[in-house]
Scaffold this motif. Structure first.
Motif, PDB file in Angstrom:
ATOM      1  N   THR A   1       0.847  -1.200   0.000  1.00 22.75           N
ATOM      2  CA  THR A   1       0.000   0.000   0.000  1.00 22.75           C
ATOM      3  C   THR A   1       0.880   1.247   0.000  1.00 22.75           C
ATOM      4  OG1 THR A   1      -0.038   0.182   2.411  1.00 22.75           O
ATOM      5  CG2 THR A   1      -1.741  -1.221   1.377  1.00 22.75           C
ATOM      6  N   GLU A   2       0.252   2.388  -0.266  1.00 23.88           N
ATOM      7  CA  GLU A   2       0.986   3.660  -0.223  1.00 23.88           C
ATOM      8  C   GLU A   2       1.597   3.885   1.158  1.00 23.88           C
ATOM      9  OE1 GLU A   2      -1.073   7.115  -1.636  1.00 23.88           O
ATOM     10  OE2 GLU A   2      -1.912   6.026  -3.340  1.00 23.88           O
ATOM     11  N   GLU A   3       0.852   3.532   2.196  1.00 19.97           N
ATOM     12  CA  GLU A   3       1.367   3.708   3.559  1.00 19.97           C
ATOM     13  C   GLU A   3       2.591   2.842   3.815  1.00 19.97           C
ATOM     14  OE1 GLU A   3      -2.257   2.746   3.915  1.00 19.97           O
ATOM     15  OE2 GLU A   3      -3.023   4.791   4.042  1.00 19.97           O
ATOM     16  N   GLN A   4       2.550   1.600   3.344  1.00 22.14           N
ATOM     17  CA  GLN A   4       3.701   0.713   3.518  1.00 22.14           C
ATOM     18  C   GLN A   4       4.917   1.233   2.752  1.00 22.14           C
ATOM     19  OE1 GLN A   4       1.619  -2.792   2.148  1.00 22.14           O
ATOM     20  NE2 GLN A   4       1.665  -3.700   4.208  1.00 22.14           N
TER      21      GLN A   4
END
Length: 98
Positions: free
Chosen positions: A26-29
């Motif tokens: 994900t973008e957060e990861q």
């Protein structure tokens, strides 16, 4: 013609597993930084993909006069090296790793 395949016989397997893991992030990861002064994960992976191309271009037997210095133009920057504004997605990174 010389080949790099023998010492890297399992490379396709490792690369495909790494590529698939990055693609699914994900973008957060991808935005995770090990410490505040380090690059986010997406920049490290992008830099690694660029360095693979650079390494092959200077060591390839097909390149009779390899350039020992990297040249840069404004439209060919290495992710994370000059700017962290152009964030790369997992899909873009997976494509770069291929």
């Amino acid at each position: 013609m010389a080949t790099i395949r023998p010492p890297y016989s399992t490379w396709p397997l490792y690369n495909s597993r790494f590529r698939d893991a990055v693609r699914g992030m994900t973008e957060e990861q991808l935005a995770i930084q090990p410490t505040p002064e380090r690059w986010p994960l997406w920049a490290s992976v992008g830099h690694m993909a660029c360095q693979r191309v650079f390494w092959l271009s200077v060591t390839s037997p097909a390149n009779p006069a390899p350039r020992r210095r990297r040249s840069r133009t404004p439209d060919t920057t290495v992710p994370g090296t000059t700017t962290l504004e152009h964030v790369l997605s997992g899909e873009a990174l997976a494509e770069a790793l291929d």
